[in-house]
Design a protein around this motif. Structure first.
Motif, PDB file in Angstrom:
ATOM      1  N   ASN A   1      31.380  -2.237  12.248  1.00  0.00           N
ATOM      2  CA  ASN A   1      31.789  -1.643  13.222  1.00  0.00           C
ATOM      3  C   ASN A   1      32.116  -3.033  13.992  1.00  0.00           C
ATOM      4  OD1 ASN A   1      33.080  -0.364  15.791  1.00  0.00           O
ATOM      5  ND2 ASN A   1      30.482   0.266  16.080  1.00  0.00           N
ATOM      6  N   GLY A   2      32.971  -3.082  13.786  1.00  0.00           N
ATOM      7  CA  GLY A   2      33.254  -5.081  15.156  1.00  0.00           C
ATOM      8  C   GLY A   2      32.789  -5.806  13.949  1.00  0.00           C
ATOM      9  N   THR A   3      32.395  -6.452  14.372  1.00  0.00           N
ATOM     10  CA  THR A   3      31.030  -7.911  14.132  1.00  0.00           C
ATOM     11  C   THR A   3      30.143  -7.222  13.614  1.00  0.00           C
ATOM     12  OG1 THR A   3      30.504  -9.065  15.456  1.00  0.00           O
ATOM     13  CG2 THR A   3      32.270  -9.949  15.008  1.00  0.00           C
ATOM     14  N   TYR A   4      29.469  -5.797  13.457  1.00  0.00           N
ATOM     15  CA  TYR A   4      27.916  -5.675  13.267  1.00  0.00           C
ATOM     16  C   TYR A   4      27.810  -4.358  12.227  1.00  0.00           C
ATOM     17  CZ  TYR A   4      23.723  -3.191  13.673  1.00  0.00           C
ATOM     18  OH  TYR A   4      22.387  -2.943  13.481  1.00  0.00           O
ATOM     19  N   TRP A   5      27.637  -4.982  11.004  1.00  0.00           N
ATOM     20  CA  TRP A   5      26.940  -4.751   9.797  1.00  0.00           C
ATOM     21  C   TRP A   5      25.545  -4.211   9.944  1.00  0.00           C
ATOM     22  CZ3 TRP A   5      30.370  -4.987   5.722  1.00  0.00           C
ATOM     23  CH2 TRP A   5      31.566  -5.669   5.978  1.00  0.00           C
ATOM     24  N   SER A   6      25.753  -2.138   9.286  1.00  0.00           N
ATOM     25  CA  SER A   6      24.811  -1.628   9.114  1.00  0.00           C
ATOM     26  C   SER A   6      24.628  -1.283   8.133  1.00  0.00           C
ATOM     27  CB  SER A   6      24.732  -0.515   9.938  1.00  0.00           C
ATOM     28  OG  SER A   6      26.100   0.651  10.178  1.00  0.00           O
ATOM     29  N   ILE A   7      23.353  -0.725   7.719  1.00  0.00           N
ATOM     30  CA  ILE A   7      23.133  -0.647   5.879  1.00  0.00           C
ATOM     31  C   ILE A   7      22.161   0.570   6.214  1.00  0.00           C
ATOM     32  CG2 ILE A   7      22.400  -1.764   3.663  1.00  0.00           C
ATOM     33  CD1 ILE A   7      23.892  -3.016   5.342  1.00  0.00           C
ATOM     34  N   SER A   8      23.259   1.812   4.806  1.00  0.00           N
ATOM     35  CA  SER A   8      22.336   3.074   4.736  1.00  0.00           C
ATOM     36  C   SER A   8      22.327   2.964   2.999  1.00  0.00           C
ATOM     37  CB  SER A   8      23.152   4.145   4.643  1.00  0.00           C
ATOM     38  OG  SER A   8      23.063   4.250   6.442  1.00  0.00           O
ATOM     39  N   ALA A   9      20.818   3.005   2.778  1.00  0.00           N
ATOM     40  CA  ALA A   9      20.438   3.282   1.310  1.00  0.00           C
ATOM     41  C   ALA A   9      19.652   3.874   0.833  1.00  0.00           C
ATOM     42  CB  ALA A   9      20.241   1.689   0.860  1.00  0.00           C
ATOM     43  N   GLU A  10      19.279   4.836  -0.058  1.00  0.00           N
ATOM     44  CA  GLU A  10      18.446   5.457  -1.214  1.00  0.00           C
ATOM     45  C   GLU A  10      18.380   4.959  -2.561  1.00  0.00           C
ATOM     46  OE1 GLU A  10      16.630   7.368   0.186  1.00  0.00           O
ATOM     47  OE2 GLU A  10      17.353   7.938   2.018  1.00  0.00           O
ATOM     48  N   LEU A  11      17.199   4.344  -3.078  1.00  0.00           N
ATOM     49  CA  LEU A  11      17.194   4.145  -4.633  1.00  0.00           C
ATOM     50  C   LEU A  11      16.288   5.193  -5.517  1.00  0.00           C
ATOM     51  CD1 LEU A  11      16.259   1.598  -6.711  1.00  0.00           C
ATOM     52  CD2 LEU A  11      13.437   1.992  -4.915  1.00  0.00           C
ATOM     53  N   TYR A  12      16.811   5.813  -6.260  1.00  0.00           N
ATOM     54  CA  TYR A  12      16.294   6.584  -7.137  1.00  0.00           C
ATOM     55  C   TYR A  12      15.816   6.289  -8.039  1.00  0.00           C
ATOM     56  CZ  TYR A  12      19.509   9.640  -3.627  1.00  0.00           C
ATOM     57  OH  TYR A  12      20.336   9.995  -2.308  1.00  0.00           O
ATOM     58  N   ARG A  13      15.028   6.562  -8.462  1.00  0.00           N
ATOM     59  CA  ARG A  13      14.516   6.216 -10.133  1.00  0.00           C
ATOM     60  C   ARG A  13      14.524   7.055 -11.535  1.00  0.00           C
ATOM     61  NH1 ARG A  13      10.570   4.879  -5.730  1.00  0.00           N
ATOM     62  NH2 ARG A  13       9.713   3.357  -5.966  1.00  0.00           N
ATOM     63  N   ALA A  14      14.378   6.635 -12.161  1.00  0.00           N
ATOM     64  CA  ALA A  14      14.545   6.957 -13.772  1.00  0.00           C
ATOM     65  C   ALA A  14      13.807   8.310 -13.811  1.00  0.00           C
ATOM     66  CB  ALA A  14      14.398   6.489 -15.292  1.00  0.00           C
ATOM     67  N   GLY A  15      13.508   9.439 -14.104  1.00  0.00           N
ATOM     68  CA  GLY A  15      12.406  10.481 -14.504  1.00  0.00           C
ATOM     69  C   GLY A  15      10.627   9.846 -14.598  1.00  0.00           C
ATOM     70  N   GLY A  16      10.303   9.866 -14.403  1.00  0.00           N
ATOM     71  CA  GLY A  16       8.854   9.694 -14.482  1.00  0.00           C
ATOM     72  C   GLY A  16       8.048   8.135 -14.233  1.00  0.00           C
ATOM     73  N   LEU A  17       9.239   7.205 -13.462  1.00  0.00           N
ATOM     74  CA  LEU A  17       8.886   5.833 -12.737  1.00  0.00           C
ATOM     75  C   LEU A  17       8.775   6.354 -11.521  1.00  0.00           C
ATOM     76  CD1 LEU A  17      11.444   4.264 -14.433  1.00  0.00           C
ATOM     77  CD2 LEU A  17       9.181   4.367 -14.767  1.00  0.00           C
ATOM     78  N   ARG A  18       6.945   5.769 -11.592  1.00  0.00           N
ATOM     79  CA  ARG A  18       6.706   5.713  -9.779  1.00  0.00           C
ATOM     80  C   ARG A  18       6.634   4.136  -9.016  1.00  0.00           C
ATOM     81  NH1 ARG A  18       1.627  10.220  -9.812  1.00  0.00           N
ATOM     82  NH2 ARG A  18       2.849  12.036 -10.106  1.00  0.00           N
ATOM     83  N   GLY A  19       6.558   4.271  -8.487  1.00  0.00           N
ATOM     84  CA  GLY A  19       7.108   2.935  -6.914  1.00  0.00           C
ATOM     85  C   GLY A  19       6.326   3.098  -5.701  1.00  0.00           C
ATOM     86  N   ARG A  20       6.810   2.090  -4.905  1.00  0.00           N
ATOM     87  CA  ARG A  20       6.615   2.148  -3.488  1.00  0.00           C
ATOM     88  C   ARG A  20       7.944   2.895  -2.564  1.00  0.00           C
ATOM     89  NH1 ARG A  20       5.016  -2.668  -0.215  1.00  0.00           N
ATOM     90  NH2 ARG A  20       5.022  -0.843   1.231  1.00  0.00           N
ATOM     91  N   GLU A  21       8.143   3.563  -1.694  1.00  0.00           N
ATOM     92  CA  GLU A  21       9.502   4.509  -1.082  1.00  0.00           C
ATOM     93  C   GLU A  21      10.132   3.307  -0.878  1.00  0.00           C
ATOM     94  OE1 GLU A  21      10.723   7.424  -1.121  1.00  0.00           O
ATOM     95  OE2 GLU A  21       9.389   8.544  -2.261  1.00  0.00           O
ATOM     96  N   LEU A  22      11.055   3.233  -0.418  1.00  0.00           N
ATOM     97  CA  LEU A  22      12.343   2.205  -0.299  1.00  0.00           C
ATOM     98  C   LEU A  22      11.707   2.019   1.074  1.00  0.00           C
ATOM     99  CD1 LEU A  22      14.428  -0.211  -0.569  1.00  0.00           C
ATOM    100  CD2 LEU A  22      16.025   1.519   0.086  1.00  0.00           C
ATOM    101  N   VAL A  23      12.055   2.775   2.044  1.00  0.00           N
ATOM    102  CA  VAL A  23      11.729   2.891   3.711  1.00  0.00           C
ATOM    103  C   VAL A  23      10.478   2.132   4.045  1.00  0.00           C
ATOM    104  CG1 VAL A  23      10.922   5.212   3.563  1.00  0.00           C
ATOM    105  CG2 VAL A  23      11.911   4.069   6.068  1.00  0.00           C
ATOM    106  N   SER A  24       9.101   2.041   2.947  1.00  0.00           N
ATOM    107  CA  SER A  24       7.776   1.495   3.440  1.00  0.00           C
ATOM    108  C   SER A  24       8.318   0.227   3.076  1.00  0.00           C
ATOM    109  CB  SER A  24       7.161   2.845   2.556  1.00  0.00           C
ATOM    110  OG  SER A  24       5.655   1.404   2.305  1.00  0.00           O
ATOM    111  N   VAL A  25       9.417   0.303   2.158  1.00  0.00           N
ATOM    112  CA  VAL A  25       8.936  -1.524   1.994  1.00  0.00           C
ATOM    113  C   VAL A  25       9.671  -2.092   3.207  1.00  0.00           C
ATOM    114  CG1 VAL A  25       9.638  -3.792  -0.348  1.00  0.00           C
ATOM    115  CG2 VAL A  25       8.992  -1.424  -0.387  1.00  0.00           C
ATOM    116  N   GLN A  26      10.542  -1.650   3.400  1.00  0.00           N
ATOM    117  CA  GLN A  26      11.382  -1.637   4.883  1.00  0.00           C
ATOM    118  C   GLN A  26      10.193  -1.692   5.349  1.00  0.00           C
ATOM    119  OE1 GLN A  26      14.570   0.241   4.810  1.00  0.00           O
ATOM    120  NE2 GLN A  26      15.551  -0.162   3.641  1.00  0.00           N
ATOM    121  N   ASN A  27       9.650  -1.402   6.048  1.00  0.00           N
ATOM    122  CA  ASN A  27       8.628  -1.272   7.463  1.00  0.00           C
ATOM    123  C   ASN A  27       7.955  -2.314   7.305  1.00  0.00           C
ATOM    124  OD1 ASN A  27      10.186   1.624   8.293  1.00  0.00           O
ATOM    125  ND2 ASN A  27       8.446   2.200   7.440  1.00  0.00           N
TER     126      ASN A  27
END
Length: 412
Positions: A108-134
């Motif tokens: 928007n003009g010169t400003y870049w914003s990001i929307s993202a979601e991480l989807y894992r394969a069935g059975g794989l676990r890990g941290r939530e993306l938003v938790s790492v970002q925080n």
């Protein structure tokens, strides 16, 4: 003459159906999904030639080392897109169906914003993306006037969420200039606030030392007593944790708002975001100041401060999980009672889809004939005279700041 005109009209009617109908323009998610089938980095034609090749090269290099498929779409901001940008990663994943990181970069003009979601394969676990970002202390310092820095950082955060690899340091060229944080960039109010905080910190430290010395002296004169087990009416065990998280999130939101407030040549959209962030941050401060020991107020402050930080940093606003607002944001939508749809985190959403009710955020409630008995119940079973209960902490309606202000006036 009349017969000739009639003949021409009949011929036109015969030929008209043969003219091919004009096809409807595919929706944006369909266009992006079609482009991703040949290249996982999709750049909107309207931006073609406007993004330096070096930026795209950096993005492709980060995509190759992510450890999971990465789909990146770079598009300009439009009014229709602003209404669905929060759901775009989910919509795109529904069309592709492959596990991986789905990332939408909007300019928007010169400003870049990001929307993202991480989807894992069935059975794989890990941290939530938003938790790492925080937890990423450098995220708010990344420049937003170029696409590569925020996109590459988001890809790195997704890699950390996926397999726990440590986050690399942000290159100096991707960080805001140092003068943004110098005294020259601070207003008089900021300097006064900083002086006040320093004074409060010194006073608090001296008070702590004095209290510690008095406690040690008193301890020598008394015999140790047996520690009693918690009483039945003690607050839930996680109250202190929620209070600490709320205070930490308020501080993070204050830094994000101050950073946006010091930005030069702000656009109208940035000014609107600043005002919205201040509105949510002020409501969070009000809840912590007026109801410091209340679990519902602390959870409400946590949610409002978390939203204020995201709004100030340019990220899409995320509703809380209706069942437990202290969980990750409500990135899924599930059917609840009376055909009502509510946002839920992935954990609670999976419980609802199995036909069960999540445990939810539990608070003390009086029960029994005379109201002397107390038990922990889900917060949504309480009377809706509390703004957090009435709005589901903002999950049912995004007007929690206004409800908090009205509640404050009622209490007074």
């Amino acid at each position: 003459m009349r017969a000739r005109l009639l003949t021409a009209l009949l011929a036109a009617l015969v030929l008209f159906p043969a003219v091919p109908a004009r096809a409807d323009t595919p929706e944006l998610p369909d266009r992006i999904a079609a482009a991703w089938r040949t290249d996982h980095l999709s750049v909107d034609p309207r931006l073609a030639g406007g993004i330096p090749a070096t930026e795209l090269t950096r993005i492709r290099a980060a995509m190759r080392t992510a450890g999971t498929p990465v789909y990146v779409a770079i598009v300009p901001s439009t009014p229709p897109l602003r209404e669905v940008s929060y759901n775009m990663p989910t919509l795109l994943h529904a069309r592709i169906g492959t596990p991986g990181l789905y990332l939408l970069a909007v300019v928007n003009g010169t400003y870049w914003s990001i929307s993202a979601e991480l989807y894992r394969a069935g059975g794989l676990r890990g941290r939530e993306l938003v938790s790492v970002q925080n937890d990423d202390k450098q995220r708010l310092d990344v420049v937003t006037d170029r696409p590569a820095p925020p996109i590459v950082r988001t890809i790195q955060e997704a890699s950390t969420a996926l397999d726990g690899r440590p986050l690399p340091a942000v290159p100096a060229g991707d960080l805001e200039p140092p003068h943004e944080y110098s005294d020259h960039g601070l207003s008089t109010t900021d300097k006064e606030d900083r002086s006040a905080y320093i004074g409060m910190g010194i006073g608090g430290f001296l008070g702590f030392v004095l209290t510690l010395l008095l406690g040690l002296r008193r301890r020598r004169k008394t015999t140790p007593k047996r520690i009693k087990p918690p009483a039945k009416d003690d607050p839930p065990i996680d109250t202190w944790d929620v209070q600490l998280k709320a205070d930490d999130r308020i501080k993070a939101a204050e830094r994000a708002v101050a950073r946006l407030d010091r930005r030069r040549n702000r656009t109208t959209a940035q000014l609107d975001r600043r005002d919205d962030a201040y509105r949510r941050l002020d409501a969070a401060r009000t809840l912590r100041a007026d109801h410091p020991e209340d679990l519902l107020a602390s959870a409400g402050a946590l949610i409002l401060a978390r939203q204020a930080e995201r709004v100030a940093s340019g990220a899409a606003l995320q509703p809380p999980c209706f069942f437990d607002p202290t969980h990750n944001p409500g990135t899924a939508t599930v059917d609840w009672s009376d055909d009502v749809e509510v946002p839920a985190c992935q954990q609670c959403a999976s419980v609802v889809r199995r036909g069960k009710t999540p445990r939810g955020l539990r608070v003390w409630s009086k029960s029994g004939l005379l109201g002397h008995d107390r038990k922990q119940v889900p917060y949504w079973t309480l009377e809706p005279d509390n703004p957090m209960v009435a709005s589901g902490f903002g999950a049912l309606s995004d007007d929690l700041p206004e409800r908090v202000e009205a509640w404050k006036d009622e209490v007074r």
